[in-house]
Design a protein around this motif. Structure first.
Motif, PDB file in Angstrom:
ATOM      1  N   GLY A  29       0.795  -1.224   0.000  1.00 15.76           N
ATOM      2  CA  GLY A  29       0.000   0.000   0.000  1.00 15.76           C
ATOM      3  C   GLY A  29       0.826   1.271   0.000  1.00 15.76           C
ATOM      4  N   ALA A  30       2.147   1.152  -0.057  1.00 18.78           N
ATOM      5  CA  ALA A  30       3.007   2.335  -0.038  1.00 18.78           C
ATOM      6  C   ALA A  30       2.948   3.063  -1.379  1.00 18.78           C
ATOM      7  N   ASP A  31       3.083   4.375  -1.314  1.00 18.87           N
ATOM      8  CA  ASP A  31       3.186   5.177  -2.529  1.00 18.87           C
ATOM      9  C   ASP A  31       4.623   5.108  -3.019  1.00 18.87           C
ATOM     10  N   ILE A  32       4.800   4.814  -4.288  1.00 22.61           N
ATOM     11  CA  ILE A  32       6.126   4.763  -4.884  1.00 22.61           C
ATOM     12  C   ILE A  32       6.177   5.814  -5.976  1.00 22.61           C
ATOM     13  N   ASP A  33       7.069   6.792  -5.790  1.00 22.00           N
ATOM     14  CA  ASP A  33       7.212   7.871  -6.759  1.00 22.00           C
ATOM     15  C   ASP A  33       8.188   7.470  -7.853  1.00 22.00           C
ATOM     16  N   PHE A  34       7.926   7.924  -9.051  1.00 19.87           N
ATOM     17  CA  PHE A  34       8.841   7.725 -10.172  1.00 19.87           C
ATOM     18  C   PHE A  34       8.597   8.813 -11.198  1.00 19.87           C
ATOM     19  N   VAL A  35       9.603   9.048 -12.024  1.00 25.92           N
ATOM     20  CA  VAL A  35       9.522  10.023 -13.106  1.00 25.92           C
ATOM     21  C   VAL A  35       9.651   9.251 -14.416  1.00 25.92           C
ATOM     22  N   VAL A  36       8.704   9.447 -15.305  1.00 23.35           N
ATOM     23  CA  VAL A  36       8.750   8.776 -16.605  1.00 23.35           C
ATOM     24  C   VAL A  36       9.837   9.429 -17.444  1.00 23.35           C
ATOM     25  N   GLY A  38      10.911   7.947 -20.564  1.00 17.91           N
ATOM     26  CA  GLY A  38      10.674   7.738 -21.979  1.00 17.91           C
ATOM     27  C   GLY A  38       9.590   6.720 -22.229  1.00 17.91           C
ATOM     28  N   ILE A  39       8.981   6.816 -23.405  1.00 16.41           N
ATOM     29  CA  ILE A  39       7.914   5.904 -23.803  1.00 16.41           C
ATOM     30  C   ILE A  39       8.221   5.408 -25.209  1.00 16.41           C
ATOM     31  N   ASP A  40       8.119   4.101 -25.399  1.00 16.51           N
ATOM     32  CA  ASP A  40       8.304   3.506 -26.722  1.00 16.51           C
ATOM     33  C   ASP A  40       6.965   2.918 -27.150  1.00 16.51           C
ATOM     34  N   SER A  41       6.306   3.584 -28.095  1.00 20.51           N
ATOM     35  CA  SER A  41       4.974   3.138 -28.497  1.00 20.51           C
ATOM     36  C   SER A  41       5.010   1.845 -29.308  1.00 20.51           C
ATOM     37  N   LYS A  42       6.133   1.557 -29.963  1.00 18.05           N
ATOM     38  CA  LYS A  42       6.232   0.316 -30.737  1.00 18.05           C
ATOM     39  C   LYS A  42       6.199  -0.906 -29.839  1.00 18.05           C
ATOM     40  N   THR A  43       6.991  -0.872 -28.776  1.00 21.31           N
ATOM     41  CA  THR A  43       7.044  -2.022 -27.857  1.00 21.31           C
ATOM     42  C   THR A  43       6.086  -1.860 -26.679  1.00 21.31           C
ATOM     43  N   ARG A  44       5.399  -0.715 -26.640  1.00 19.41           N
ATOM     44  CA  ARG A  44       4.463  -0.410 -25.557  1.00 19.41           C
ATOM     45  C   ARG A  44       5.142  -0.544 -24.196  1.00 19.41           C
ATOM     46  N   VAL A  46       7.657   1.543 -21.055  1.00 18.28           N
ATOM     47  CA  VAL A  46       7.947   2.818 -20.418  1.00 18.28           C
ATOM     48  C   VAL A  46       9.226   2.666 -19.604  1.00 18.28           C
ATOM     49  N   VAL A  47      10.054   3.695 -19.631  1.00 18.48           N
ATOM     50  CA  VAL A  47      11.249   3.737 -18.787  1.00 18.48           C
ATOM     51  C   VAL A  47      11.018   4.818 -17.748  1.00 18.48           C
ATOM     52  N   ALA A  48      11.223   4.448 -16.466  1.00 19.39           N
ATOM     53  CA  ALA A  48      10.982   5.395 -15.381  1.00 19.39           C
ATOM     54  C   ALA A  48      12.168   5.401 -14.428  1.00 19.39           C
ATOM     55  N   SER A  49      12.305   6.483 -13.666  1.00 15.42           N
ATOM     56  CA  SER A  49      13.411   6.624 -12.722  1.00 15.42           C
ATOM     57  C   SER A  49      12.878   6.934 -11.335  1.00 15.42           C
ATOM     58  N   ARG A  50      13.130   6.031 -10.407  1.00 14.89           N
ATOM     59  CA  ARG A  50      12.780   6.295  -9.006  1.00 14.89           C
ATOM     60  C   ARG A  50      13.802   7.241  -8.395  1.00 14.89           C
TER      61      ARG A  50
END
Length: 67
Positions: A29-36, A38-44, A46-50
């Motif tokens: 139930g913890a909130d986990i923050d991350f920043v997106v 990049g997004i690759d629509s071909k492979t659907r 997402v790359v995110a950074s905590r």
């Protein structure tokens, strides 16, 4: 914090499982923050950074102006 580099047995295994269950139970139930990053629509995918999210949160907490 969850180290799975070796395969314990017996009491060591039971202690490891207890430790992992406690850690994961506390995170439930913890909130986990991350920043997106990049997004690759071909492979659907997402790359995110905590790390970046935590750095931004730290900067806001310590360096933001008070009311």
């Amino acid at each position: 914090m969850i180290n799975l580099s070796r395969s314990p047995s017996g009491q060591d295994y039971a202690d490891l499982m207890l430790r992992q269950n406690k850690i994961l139970g506390n995170m439930l139930g913890a909130d986990i923050d991350f920043v997106v990053r990049g997004i690759d629509s071909k492979t659907r995918s997402v790359v995110a950074s905590r790390r970046e999210a935590m750095m931004r949160k730290r900067q806001i907490f310590y360096f933001d102006l008070d009311a």
